[in-house]
Design a protein around this motif. Structure first.
Motif, PDB file in Angstrom:
ATOM      1  N   ASN A   1       0.676  -1.257  -0.187  1.00 23.18           N
ATOM      2  CA  ASN A   1      -0.065   0.102   0.023  1.00 23.18           C
ATOM      3  C   ASN A   1       0.791   1.342   0.140  1.00 23.18           C
ATOM      4  O   ASN A   1       0.576   2.102  -0.814  1.00 23.18           O
ATOM      5  CB  ASN A   1      -0.916  -0.089   1.378  1.00 23.18           C
ATOM      6  N   VAL A   2       2.130   1.233   0.910  1.00 21.19           N
ATOM      7  CA  VAL A   2       2.830   2.318   0.937  1.00 21.19           C
ATOM      8  C   VAL A   2       3.429   2.586  -0.532  1.00 21.19           C
ATOM      9  O   VAL A   2       3.624   3.926  -1.056  1.00 21.19           O
ATOM     10  CB  VAL A   2       3.965   2.150   2.005  1.00 21.19           C
ATOM     11  N   ILE A   3       4.108   1.428  -1.035  1.00 17.64           N
ATOM     12  CA  ILE A   3       4.648   1.612  -2.296  1.00 17.64           C
ATOM     13  C   ILE A   3       3.878   2.034  -3.520  1.00 17.64           C
ATOM     14  O   ILE A   3       4.138   2.894  -4.388  1.00 17.64           O
ATOM     15  CB  ILE A   3       5.349   0.248  -2.623  1.00 17.64           C
ATOM     16  N   ASP A   4       2.450   1.521  -3.412  1.00 16.04           N
ATOM     17  CA  ASP A   4       1.485   1.943  -4.558  1.00 16.04           C
ATOM     18  C   ASP A   4       1.379   3.383  -4.382  1.00 16.04           C
ATOM     19  O   ASP A   4       1.308   4.112  -5.368  1.00 16.04           O
ATOM     20  CB  ASP A   4      -0.097   1.095  -4.159  1.00 16.04           C
ATOM     21  N   ASN A   5       1.241   3.918  -3.342  1.00 17.79           N
ATOM     22  CA  ASN A   5       1.152   5.540  -3.237  1.00 17.79           C
ATOM     23  C   ASN A   5       2.197   6.052  -3.535  1.00 17.79           C
ATOM     24  O   ASN A   5       2.061   7.362  -4.277  1.00 17.79           O
ATOM     25  CB  ASN A   5       0.921   5.715  -1.477  1.00 17.79           C
ATOM     26  N   VAL A   6       3.488   5.596  -3.314  1.00 16.37           N
ATOM     27  CA  VAL A   6       4.655   6.154  -3.916  1.00 16.37           C
ATOM     28  C   VAL A   6       4.758   6.202  -5.617  1.00 16.37           C
ATOM     29  O   VAL A   6       5.035   7.143  -6.206  1.00 16.37           O
ATOM     30  CB  VAL A   6       5.976   5.622  -3.434  1.00 16.37           C
ATOM     31  N   ILE A   7       4.099   5.193  -6.158  1.00 19.73           N
ATOM     32  CA  ILE A   7       4.030   5.019  -7.610  1.00 19.73           C
ATOM     33  C   ILE A   7       3.189   6.075  -8.140  1.00 19.73           C
ATOM     34  O   ILE A   7       3.578   6.342  -9.031  1.00 19.73           O
ATOM     35  CB  ILE A   7       3.398   3.586  -7.918  1.00 19.73           C
ATOM     36  N   VAL A   8       1.964   6.357  -7.373  1.00 16.59           N
ATOM     37  CA  VAL A   8       0.996   7.572  -8.007  1.00 16.59           C
ATOM     38  C   VAL A   8       1.509   8.955  -7.667  1.00 16.59           C
ATOM     39  O   VAL A   8       1.478   9.458  -8.706  1.00 16.59           O
ATOM     40  CB  VAL A   8      -0.259   7.362  -7.225  1.00 16.59           C
ATOM     41  N   SER A   9       2.095   8.946  -6.397  1.00 12.94           N
ATOM     42  CA  SER A   9       2.494  10.406  -6.346  1.00 12.94           C
ATOM     43  C   SER A   9       3.948  10.755  -7.024  1.00 12.94           C
ATOM     44  O   SER A   9       4.199  12.023  -7.404  1.00 12.94           O
ATOM     45  CB  SER A   9       2.662  10.481  -4.588  1.00 12.94           C
ATOM     46  N   ALA A  10       5.059   9.833  -6.868  1.00 18.51           N
ATOM     47  CA  ALA A  10       6.387  10.392  -7.461  1.00 18.51           C
ATOM     48  C   ALA A  10       6.514   9.737  -8.961  1.00 18.51           C
ATOM     49  O   ALA A  10       7.326  10.826  -9.529  1.00 18.51           O
ATOM     50  CB  ALA A  10       7.289   9.507  -6.477  1.00 18.51           C
ATOM     51  N   GLY A  11       5.947   8.989  -9.266  1.00 13.81           N
ATOM     52  CA  GLY A  11       6.120   8.646 -10.729  1.00 13.81           C
ATOM     53  C   GLY A  11       7.403   8.174 -11.067  1.00 13.81           C
ATOM     54  O   GLY A  11       7.934   8.299 -12.153  1.00 13.81           O
ATOM     55  N   GLU A  12       8.279   7.643 -10.148  1.00  8.95           N
ATOM     56  CA  GLU A  12       9.573   7.054 -10.364  1.00  8.95           C
ATOM     57  C   GLU A  12       9.724   5.735 -10.275  1.00  8.95           C
ATOM     58  O   GLU A  12      10.710   4.938 -10.657  1.00  8.95           O
ATOM     59  CB  GLU A  12      10.688   7.642  -9.182  1.00  8.95           C
ATOM     60  N   ILE A  13       8.659   4.935 -10.083  1.00  9.54           N
ATOM     61  CA  ILE A  13       8.532   3.490 -10.248  1.00  9.54           C
ATOM     62  C   ILE A  13       7.495   2.840 -11.295  1.00  9.54           C
ATOM     63  O   ILE A  13       6.333   3.700 -11.499  1.00  9.54           O
ATOM     64  CB  ILE A  13       7.791   2.968  -8.761  1.00  9.54           C
ATOM     65  N   GLU A  14       8.105   2.131 -12.044  1.00 16.16           N
ATOM     66  CA  GLU A  14       7.442   1.745 -13.222  1.00 16.16           C
ATOM     67  C   GLU A  14       6.269   0.688 -12.649  1.00 16.16           C
ATOM     68  O   GLU A  14       5.087   0.736 -13.030  1.00 16.16           O
ATOM     69  CB  GLU A  14       8.106   0.736 -13.997  1.00 16.16           C
ATOM     70  N   GLU A  15       6.478  -0.222 -12.078  1.00 18.99           N
ATOM     71  CA  GLU A  15       5.610  -1.287 -11.138  1.00 18.99           C
ATOM     72  C   GLU A  15       6.098  -2.077 -10.132  1.00 18.99           C
ATOM     73  O   GLU A  15       7.301  -2.153  -9.931  1.00 18.99           O
ATOM     74  CB  GLU A  15       5.177  -2.307 -12.252  1.00 18.99           C
ATOM     75  N   MET A  16       5.259  -2.843  -9.330  1.00 17.64           N
ATOM     76  CA  MET A  16       5.859  -3.673  -8.343  1.00 17.64           C
ATOM     77  C   MET A  16       5.216  -5.053  -8.475  1.00 17.64           C
ATOM     78  O   MET A  16       4.045  -5.146  -8.864  1.00 17.64           O
ATOM     79  CB  MET A  16       5.499  -3.151  -6.867  1.00 17.64           C
ATOM     80  N   ARG A  17       5.821  -6.026  -8.312  1.00 19.79           N
ATOM     81  CA  ARG A  17       5.500  -7.446  -8.621  1.00 19.79           C
ATOM     82  C   ARG A  17       5.791  -8.330  -7.379  1.00 19.79           C
ATOM     83  O   ARG A  17       6.895  -8.079  -6.707  1.00 19.79           O
ATOM     84  CB  ARG A  17       6.199  -8.042  -9.669  1.00 19.79           C
ATOM     85  N   ARG A  18       4.812  -9.243  -6.883  1.00 18.88           N
ATOM     86  CA  ARG A  18       4.992 -10.158  -5.989  1.00 18.88           C
ATOM     87  C   ARG A  18       5.761 -11.421  -6.634  1.00 18.88           C
ATOM     88  O   ARG A  18       5.507 -11.929  -7.680  1.00 18.88           O
ATOM     89  CB  ARG A  18       3.730 -10.702  -5.150  1.00 18.88           C
ATOM     90  N   VAL A  19       7.206 -11.767  -6.041  1.00 18.59           N
ATOM     91  CA  VAL A  19       7.764 -13.113  -6.879  1.00 18.59           C
ATOM     92  C   VAL A  19       8.233 -13.921  -5.539  1.00 18.59           C
ATOM     93  O   VAL A  19       7.992 -13.697  -4.467  1.00 18.59           O
ATOM     94  CB  VAL A  19       9.178 -12.319  -7.343  1.00 18.59           C
ATOM     95  N   GLY A  20       8.955 -14.859  -6.176  1.00 19.72           N
ATOM     96  CA  GLY A  20       9.493 -15.789  -5.171  1.00 19.72           C
ATOM     97  C   GLY A  20       8.659 -16.730  -4.646  1.00 19.72           C
ATOM     98  O   GLY A  20       7.375 -17.052  -5.086  1.00 19.72           O
ATOM     99  N   SER A  21       8.778 -17.452  -3.495  1.00 23.13           N
ATOM    100  CA  SER A  21       7.996 -18.579  -3.046  1.00 23.13           C
ATOM    101  C   SER A  21       6.722 -17.872  -2.540  1.00 23.13           C
ATOM    102  O   SER A  21       5.644 -18.820  -2.528  1.00 23.13           O
ATOM    103  CB  SER A  21       8.691 -19.213  -1.800  1.00 23.13           C
ATOM    104  N   TYR A  22       6.643 -16.663  -1.925  1.00 24.29           N
ATOM    105  CA  TYR A  22       5.599 -16.077  -1.612  1.00 24.29           C
ATOM    106  C   TYR A  22       4.311 -15.934  -2.603  1.00 24.29           C
ATOM    107  O   TYR A  22       3.186 -16.215  -2.698  1.00 24.29           O
ATOM    108  CB  TYR A  22       5.622 -14.587  -0.944  1.00 24.29           C
ATOM    109  N   LYS A  23       4.822 -15.521  -3.710  1.00 23.02           N
ATOM    110  CA  LYS A  23       3.779 -15.398  -5.040  1.00 23.02           C
ATOM    111  C   LYS A  23       3.289 -16.826  -5.275  1.00 23.02           C
ATOM    112  O   LYS A  23       2.440 -16.931  -5.558  1.00 23.02           O
ATOM    113  CB  LYS A  23       4.866 -14.905  -6.309  1.00 23.02           C
ATOM    114  N   LYS A  24       4.082 -17.995  -5.353  1.00 23.94           N
ATOM    115  CA  LYS A  24       4.029 -19.248  -5.720  1.00 23.94           C
ATOM    116  C   LYS A  24       3.144 -20.058  -4.726  1.00 23.94           C
ATOM    117  O   LYS A  24       2.699 -21.310  -4.930  1.00 23.94           O
ATOM    118  CB  LYS A  24       5.274 -20.020  -6.277  1.00 23.94           C
TER     119      LYS A  24
END
Length: 290
Positions: A63-86
């Motif tokens: 949620n924090v990073i999503d807000n940074v994505i909207v406000s700052a515009g310096e992040i392309e995207e965020m993905r869940r990866v690894g064993s947590y994703k699977k």
């Protein structure tokens, strides 16, 4: 007499005679197998308390990073990866991985600024929560007493050529973080595969395998996860019973085609195909051609 024979004689089977009984097979009882599989999964995976803790921390950070994505515009995207994703996290390793792909060139300063922003926001939201933050060469991680979220820093591929070794994060580490996104998609023929830990660089296990071998490895891994010993029996090709549970081999996802061997007759120049399977296949194609 002829009419009676037609209704109930040789041709009477279509009315529901004994022949039909042989076509019906009762469904196998897989209750014991399902129970054993569920129990093994519970033994290998984290407890419900640990799952709840890691899920809560992941939601807060995303949620924090999503807000940074909207406000700052310096992040392309965020993905869940690894064993947590699977969904393959194991007990005693309550760690979730998130890949954050930046639009800008990733430096240590950029990494530190993002980590500080996330931690400060979390502490503002819940001052009583004891958080710790640790910077590392691939990004940073934020931890509670029983849960950790690792942030893997990456950048868009177009930025790779602009990296400066003394200023930005190492290119190989950034590429590994991007690869984590691809690795979250499957270990089967046609997938990205996994890095070979016995080789240097980005050497994939699939590189030295034919199409049959990854399929066979995936079948074997299914049986190993049940805690069964392949040393006692060839579980890939044989059906076995363990404590009343019947374990059957998985079906192959790849079947090697028969090799064709052409033999030319020295006398009249005719071409013959060696192998019954190959010959039947060619005859079938000729039949469709007519």
């Amino acid at each position: 007499a002829r009419g009676e024979r037609g209704r109930g004689g040789r041709f009477g089977a279509r009315g529901g005679g004994p022949v039909g009984k042989h076509l019906l097979k009762p469904a196998p009882d897989e209750t014991a197998f399902s129970e054993a599989l569920l129990k093994r999964n519970q033994d290998l995976g984290p407890t419900s308390v640990a799952q709840s803790s890691i899920l809560s921390l992941v939601i807060k950070i995303t949620n924090v990073i999503d807000n940074v994505i909207v406000s700052a515009g310096e992040i392309e995207e965020m993905r869940r990866v690894g064993s947590y994703k699977k969904g393959t996290m194991t007990t005693g390793h309550n760690v979730a991985d998130l890949a954050v792909i930046l639009k800008i060139l990733p430096s240590v300063e950029t990494e530190t600024a993002l980590a500080t922003k996330v931690v400060e926001t979390l502490r503002t939201q819940d001052p009583l929560e004891v958080l710790s933050m640790l910077l590392n060469e691939t990004g940073f991680e934020i931890s509670l007493a029983d849960a950790t979220v690792k942030i893997l820093i990456a950048t868009v591929p177009l930025n790779m050529r602009k990296l400066e070794p003394d200023v930005h994060i190492d290119m190989k580490l950034l590429q590994n973080s991007l690869a984590a996104v691809r690795h979250a998609r499957l270990f089967l023929p046609g997938s990205a595969g996994i890095a070979d830990p016995c080789e240097n660089g980005h050497y994939r296990v699939f590189t030295v395998m034919n199409l049959e071998q990854p399929a066979g490895l995936s079948i074997t891994l299914k049986n190993v996860q049940l805690g069964l010993s392949a040393l006692l029996r060839d579980l890939v090709v044989e059906t076995s019973t363990w404590d009343g549970v019947t374990v059957k081999p998985s079906e192959k996802v790849y079947e090697k085609m028969p090799e064709l061997e052409l033999v030319v007759d020295d006398v009249d120049g005719d071409v013959e195909i060696e192998g019954m399977d190959a010959k039947e296949g060619m005859d079938s194609k000729r039949g469709h051609g007519r």
